[in-house]
Structures are given as structure tokens and as C-alpha cells.
Design a protein around this motif. Structure first.
Motif, PDB file in Angstrom:
ATOM      1  N   VAL A  97       0.855  -1.189   0.000  1.00 34.80           N
ATOM      2  CA  VAL A  97       0.000   0.000   0.000  1.00 34.80           C
ATOM      3  C   VAL A  97       0.895   1.245   0.000  1.00 34.80           C
ATOM      4  O   VAL A  97       1.793   1.376   0.842  1.00 34.80           O
ATOM      5  CB  VAL A  97      -0.920   0.020   1.234  1.00 34.80           C
ATOM      6  N   ARG A  98       0.649   2.120  -0.931  1.00 33.21           N
ATOM      7  CA  ARG A  98       1.492   3.314  -1.068  1.00 33.21           C
ATOM      8  C   ARG A  98       1.229   4.327   0.038  1.00 33.21           C
ATOM      9  O   ARG A  98       0.094   4.702   0.302  1.00 33.21           O
ATOM     10  CB  ARG A  98       1.244   3.982  -2.423  1.00 33.21           C
ATOM     11  N   ALA A  99       2.337   4.784   0.677  1.00 33.58           N
ATOM     12  CA  ALA A  99       2.248   5.841   1.676  1.00 33.58           C
ATOM     13  C   ALA A  99       3.367   6.850   1.472  1.00 33.58           C
ATOM     14  O   ALA A  99       3.674   7.627   2.368  1.00 33.58           O
ATOM     15  CB  ALA A  99       2.316   5.251   3.081  1.00 33.58           C
ATOM     16  N   PHE A 100       3.977   6.843   0.313  1.00 33.46           N
ATOM     17  CA  PHE A 100       5.085   7.766   0.025  1.00 33.46           C
ATOM     18  C   PHE A 100       4.647   8.824  -0.984  1.00 33.46           C
ATOM     19  O   PHE A 100       3.795   8.587  -1.834  1.00 33.46           O
ATOM     20  CB  PHE A 100       6.304   7.011  -0.516  1.00 33.46           C
ATOM     21  N   GLU A 101       5.257   9.988  -0.865  1.00 39.26           N
ATOM     22  CA  GLU A 101       5.033  11.073  -1.815  1.00 39.26           C
ATOM     23  C   GLU A 101       6.215  11.131  -2.771  1.00 39.26           C
ATOM     24  O   GLU A 101       7.367  11.099  -2.332  1.00 39.26           O
ATOM     25  CB  GLU A 101       4.902  12.418  -1.077  1.00 39.26           C
ATOM     26  N   ASP A 102       5.925  11.194  -4.062  1.00 40.95           N
ATOM     27  CA  ASP A 102       6.993  11.288  -5.055  1.00 40.95           C
ATOM     28  C   ASP A 102       6.423  11.917  -6.320  1.00 40.95           C
ATOM     29  O   ASP A 102       5.679  11.262  -7.058  1.00 40.95           O
ATOM     30  CB  ASP A 102       7.571   9.903  -5.363  1.00 40.95           C
ATOM     31  N   PRO A 103       6.749  13.198  -6.589  1.00 37.79           N
ATOM     32  CA  PRO A 103       6.237  13.869  -7.788  1.00 37.79           C
ATOM     33  C   PRO A 103       6.601  13.149  -9.082  1.00 37.79           C
ATOM     34  O   PRO A 103       5.882  13.254 -10.076  1.00 37.79           O
ATOM     35  CB  PRO A 103       6.891  15.252  -7.726  1.00 37.79           C
ATOM     36  N   ALA A 104       7.703  12.394  -9.040  1.00 40.56           N
ATOM     37  CA  ALA A 104       8.134  11.674 -10.239  1.00 40.56           C
ATOM     38  C   ALA A 104       7.269  10.449 -10.509  1.00 40.56           C
ATOM     39  O   ALA A 104       7.294   9.890 -11.605  1.00 40.56           O
ATOM     40  CB  ALA A 104       9.597  11.259 -10.098  1.00 40.56           C
ATOM     41  N   VAL A 105       6.523  10.011  -9.501  1.00 44.48           N
ATOM     42  CA  VAL A 105       5.631   8.856  -9.641  1.00 44.48           C
ATOM     43  C   VAL A 105       4.234   9.303  -9.222  1.00 44.48           C
ATOM     44  O   VAL A 105       3.810   9.078  -8.087  1.00 44.48           O
ATOM     45  CB  VAL A 105       6.087   7.662  -8.777  1.00 44.48           C
ATOM     46  N   PRO A 106       3.494   9.963 -10.119  1.00 45.88           N
ATOM     47  CA  PRO A 106       2.164  10.459  -9.743  1.00 45.88           C
ATOM     48  C   PRO A 106       1.209   9.322  -9.409  1.00 45.88           C
ATOM     49  O   PRO A 106       1.247   8.253 -10.011  1.00 45.88           O
ATOM     50  CB  PRO A 106       1.700  11.217 -10.993  1.00 45.88           C
ATOM     51  N   HIS A 107       0.370   9.572  -8.424  1.00 46.32           N
ATOM     52  CA  HIS A 107      -0.631   8.576  -8.042  1.00 46.32           C
ATOM     53  C   HIS A 107      -1.782   8.622  -9.045  1.00 46.32           C
ATOM     54  O   HIS A 107      -2.282   9.707  -9.373  1.00 46.32           O
ATOM     55  CB  HIS A 107      -1.150   8.864  -6.630  1.00 46.32           C
ATOM     56  N   PRO A 108      -2.233   7.477  -9.551  1.00 47.78           N
ATOM     57  CA  PRO A 108      -3.330   7.462 -10.529  1.00 47.78           C
ATOM     58  C   PRO A 108      -4.599   8.159 -10.047  1.00 47.78           C
ATOM     59  O   PRO A 108      -5.355   8.709 -10.847  1.00 47.78           O
ATOM     60  CB  PRO A 108      -3.582   5.962 -10.749  1.00 47.78           C
ATOM     61  N   ALA A 109      -4.832   8.149  -8.721  1.00 52.60           N
ATOM     62  CA  ALA A 109      -6.031   8.777  -8.172  1.00 52.60           C
ATOM     63  C   ALA A 109      -5.824  10.261  -7.866  1.00 52.60           C
ATOM     64  O   ALA A 109      -6.752  10.937  -7.427  1.00 52.60           O
ATOM     65  CB  ALA A 109      -6.482   8.052  -6.905  1.00 52.60           C
ATOM     66  N   GLY A 110      -4.610  10.746  -8.068  1.00 47.34           N
ATOM     67  CA  GLY A 110      -4.339  12.155  -7.859  1.00 47.34           C
ATOM     68  C   GLY A 110      -3.884  12.530  -6.473  1.00 47.34           C
ATOM     69  O   GLY A 110      -3.476  13.668  -6.233  1.00 47.34           O
ATOM     70  N   SER A 111      -3.942  11.595  -5.529  1.00 41.08           N
ATOM     71  CA  SER A 111      -3.503  11.869  -4.159  1.00 41.08           C
ATOM     72  C   SER A 111      -3.103  10.570  -3.487  1.00 41.08           C
ATOM     73  O   SER A 111      -3.545   9.487  -3.881  1.00 41.08           O
ATOM     74  CB  SER A 111      -4.615  12.555  -3.357  1.00 41.08           C
ATOM     75  N   VAL A 112      -2.272  10.689  -2.461  1.00 41.90           N
ATOM     76  CA  VAL A 112      -1.838   9.514  -1.701  1.00 41.90           C
ATOM     77  C   VAL A 112      -2.757   9.334  -0.503  1.00 41.90           C
ATOM     78  O   VAL A 112      -2.874  10.212   0.351  1.00 41.90           O
ATOM     79  CB  VAL A 112      -0.373   9.672  -1.231  1.00 41.90           C
ATOM     80  N   ASP A 113      -3.437   8.192  -0.460  1.00 39.33           N
ATOM     81  CA  ASP A 113      -4.365   7.882   0.630  1.00 39.33           C
ATOM     82  C   ASP A 113      -4.291   6.381   0.883  1.00 39.33           C
ATOM     83  O   ASP A 113      -4.996   5.587   0.248  1.00 39.33           O
ATOM     84  CB  ASP A 113      -5.789   8.293   0.247  1.00 39.33           C
ATOM     85  N   PRO A 114      -3.439   5.947   1.813  1.00 42.49           N
ATOM     86  CA  PRO A 114      -3.236   4.515   2.048  1.00 42.49           C
ATOM     87  C   PRO A 114      -4.506   3.756   2.413  1.00 42.49           C
ATOM     88  O   PRO A 114      -4.710   2.627   1.941  1.00 42.49           O
ATOM     89  CB  PRO A 114      -2.219   4.480   3.196  1.00 42.49           C
ATOM     90  N   VAL A 115      -5.347   4.328   3.263  1.00 42.92           N
ATOM     91  CA  VAL A 115      -6.561   3.632   3.693  1.00 42.92           C
ATOM     92  C   VAL A 115      -7.497   3.429   2.507  1.00 42.92           C
ATOM     93  O   VAL A 115      -8.063   2.345   2.313  1.00 42.92           O
ATOM     94  CB  VAL A 115      -7.262   4.402   4.825  1.00 42.92           C
ATOM     95  N   ARG A 116      -7.674   4.456   1.692  1.00 45.04           N
ATOM     96  CA  ARG A 116      -8.513   4.349   0.487  1.00 45.04           C
ATOM     97  C   ARG A 116      -7.988   3.257  -0.439  1.00 45.04           C
ATOM     98  O   ARG A 116      -8.748   2.410  -0.924  1.00 45.04           O
ATOM     99  CB  ARG A 116      -8.528   5.694  -0.243  1.00 45.04           C
ATOM    100  N   ASP A 117      -6.681   3.272  -0.688  1.00 46.49           N
ATOM    101  CA  ASP A 117      -6.091   2.302  -1.613  1.00 46.49           C
ATOM    102  C   ASP A 117      -6.195   0.882  -1.074  1.00 46.49           C
ATOM    103  O   ASP A 117      -6.439  -0.071  -1.831  1.00 46.49           O
ATOM    104  CB  ASP A 117      -4.627   2.655  -1.881  1.00 46.49           C
ATOM    105  N   PHE A 118      -5.990   0.730   0.232  1.00 46.05           N
ATOM    106  CA  PHE A 118      -6.106  -0.593   0.851  1.00 46.05           C
ATOM    107  C   PHE A 118      -7.485  -1.178   0.601  1.00 46.05           C
ATOM    108  O   PHE A 118      -7.634  -2.318   0.175  1.00 46.05           O
ATOM    109  CB  PHE A 118      -5.822  -0.493   2.354  1.00 46.05           C
ATOM    110  N   HIS A 119      -8.511  -0.383   0.890  1.00 50.22           N
ATOM    111  CA  HIS A 119      -9.884  -0.870   0.716  1.00 50.22           C
ATOM    112  C   HIS A 119     -10.214  -1.065  -0.761  1.00 50.22           C
ATOM    113  O   HIS A 119     -10.957  -1.998  -1.113  1.00 50.22           O
ATOM    114  CB  HIS A 119     -10.869   0.099   1.365  1.00 50.22           C
ATOM    115  N   ALA A 120      -9.691  -0.221  -1.624  1.00 45.23           N
ATOM    116  CA  ALA A 120      -9.995  -0.326  -3.052  1.00 45.23           C
ATOM    117  C   ALA A 120      -9.567  -1.670  -3.618  1.00 45.23           C
ATOM    118  O   ALA A 120     -10.351  -2.347  -4.317  1.00 45.23           O
ATOM    119  CB  ALA A 120      -9.321   0.806  -3.821  1.00 45.23           C
ATOM    120  N   LEU A 121      -8.346  -2.091  -3.324  1.00 42.23           N
ATOM    121  CA  LEU A 121      -7.875  -3.370  -3.863  1.00 42.23           C
ATOM    122  C   LEU A 121      -8.561  -4.540  -3.173  1.00 42.23           C
ATOM    123  O   LEU A 121      -8.942  -5.518  -3.827  1.00 42.23           O
ATOM    124  CB  LEU A 121      -6.359  -3.485  -3.729  1.00 42.23           C
TER     125      LEU A 121
END
Length: 260
Positions: A96-120
């Protein structure tokens, strides 16, 4: 043990795979399905016992990690491809992504570990539900033709599984007999597998009591899950160093042990 590494796009699952499996591990590519590496698990307890008893041979535990090859797909197609490659895994490591990196944009536009965890995990529930419903349809047809106690038992088990999945409950929470667990394993249902959540942080979050990890663990309350913090990018770089240098570097940045 065969561990499948899963994660949404841009979660850093391949970086975590590289962090867990150094370049000198045994690696293969199997039919375009991804990369498999077998690694020895470091264990200070084993080292201590070996020093005490000086055996002729010391054999550490090994783990087989699989990084599924899913290229150029997003959304449902991505999950569909991921699911098909993970059916044979003994357990899942969910990155689950919890890092910020402008070079690797998040497909959803923001980093939200809890959202991503539940999504998958929601997608895994739906994938399992599709398998269960398809098998139930087949069993209904078969049971209309002939009475069979074995098939009736399977039908009852899958009905319980269907009810759990429809209630958004992973199958690993079901209380099952050993015979039922064995029967369910034959379907390769992903939510019935043990799952370890790997929160992929950057090195700016290295701390004895990392707030981001504590917040994530508090938000994701599931007694059937374990979660660990891992610093994928920095650890993948450290994994390429000789063991002595790697150990020193880990200590320098404040890590007591590697993610592996």
C-alpha cells in the motif's frame, strides 16, 4: 512458502519486491507471468543457535516471492490480470502506497493509504464472489440431476462463502473445519489467503514509532491482518550492497533490521 506481492499501480510493489529479494537470490521468469525469486530469511535466533551448537550445516528458512507482471493496464483490467496470477499463492503481501513522489504520480491524484487498501481488497472480494457464484450455478444444475452428499456439502460451504463476500467479509474470517479449508483452497480464492499489509513509506518517515504507520493500522481494523512498515525505495538500494555494508547502512538510517 509462495508469497504473491500485490498492489495497485504506482504502489511500489516491484520496488518492494526488489527490496525483499537481493540481486544474488535465485530468480526466474515464468511464462510472462512475472518474476520469481527465492530468498533465505535472515533470523538472529538461528544465528545465535548456530553459534552455540556449531552444527555441520545451517539451513535458514526460505521464501519464494512473486512479482506479477501486469503492464499497461488500469482499473478493473489491472485487477483482473493481477487476480489471475495470484490464485496459486500461499499468502499475499499487499503493498500500500504511503510515500510522496512527484516523479511517480498517483493514478487517483492523491496519496491515501486507507482508500487504496480498501480499493484493492474490495476488488479481491468481487473476484472471489464471481468464482463462488459461478460454481454455485453449476452445483445447482448437478444437484437437480442427482443427490450427492459430497456436492451438497460443497454447496452449503459455498453458500456460506457467498454470504460472507456479499457482506464485504473476507473468507479468511470464516470459521471452518480442516476439511472445509481444504475444499475451499481448491478454488484459489484470494480473500481466503493470509494477507500481510506492507505500508510502503519513504525514508523521511523512519522513526521508532512512525505516526503514519500507527494511523494506518488504527484505521484498518481487521483481526485477520498483520501490517508492517517498509521503506521500499531505500531498502531496494541497500539490498544491492554486500551484507556487511547493508547492515551498517541500515543502522545509520535508523532501521534495526531489513524489511525481509
Amino acid at each position: 512458502m509462495h508469497i504473491g506481492i500485490i498492489g495497485l499501480p504506482a504502489s511500489g510493489k516491484t520496488t518492494v519486491f526488489q527490496a525483499l529479494t537481493s540481486s544474488d537470490s535465485a530468480g526466474t521468469r515464468a511464462g510472462g507471468k512475472g518474476e520469481t525469486r527465492i530468498v533465505s530469511v535472515p533470523d538472529v535466533r538461528l544465528d545465535t543457535l548456530a553459534a552455540m551448537y556449531v552444527p555441520r550445516k545451517v539451513t535458514p528458512a526460505t521464501m519464494e516471492f512473486v512479482d506479477p507482471l501486469v503492464v499497461g493496464q488500469q482499473g478493473a483490467r489491472f485487477v483482473e490480470s493481477l487476480v489471475s496470477l495470484m490464485r496459486d499463492a500461499d499468502a499475499l503481501a499487499h503493498v500500500v502506497r504511503a510515500f510522496e513522489d512527484p516523479a511517480v504520480p498517483h493514478p487517483a491524484g492523491s496519496v491515501d493509504p486507507v482508500r487504496d487498501f480498501h480499493a484493492l481488497n474490495d476488488e479481491l472480494l468481487l473476484a472471489d464472489l464471481a468464482v463462488v457464484e459461478k460454481r454455485l450455478e453449476r452445483l445447482e444444475k448437478d444437484l437437480k440431476k442427482v443427490k450427492n452428499a459430497d456436492l451438497e456439502g460443497e454447496y452449503a460451504l459455498l453458500q456460506r462463502s457467498q454470504e460472507a463476500l456479499e457482506a464485504s467479509q473476507p473468507l479468511r474470517r470464516l470459521v471452518l473445519s480442516e476439511a472445509e479449508k481444504k475444499r475451499l483452497r481448491g478454488f484459489g480464492l484470494l480473500t481466503s489467503k493470509a494477507q500481510l499489509v506492507v505500508l510502503n513509506l519513504d525514508e523521511s518517515h523512519i522513526a521508532p514509532e512512525e505516526p503514519a504507520f500507527a494511523q494506518f493500522r488504527a484505521a484498518v481494523r481487521d483481526p485477520g491482518l498483520e501490517a508492517i512498515p517498509l521503506y521500499g525505495k531505500i531498502e531496494s538500494e541497500i539490498a544491492q550492497l554486500p551484507p556487511a555494508e547493508a547492515g551498517s547502512f541500515l543502522q545509520e538510517i535508523g532501521l534495526l533490521q531489513s524489511g525481509l
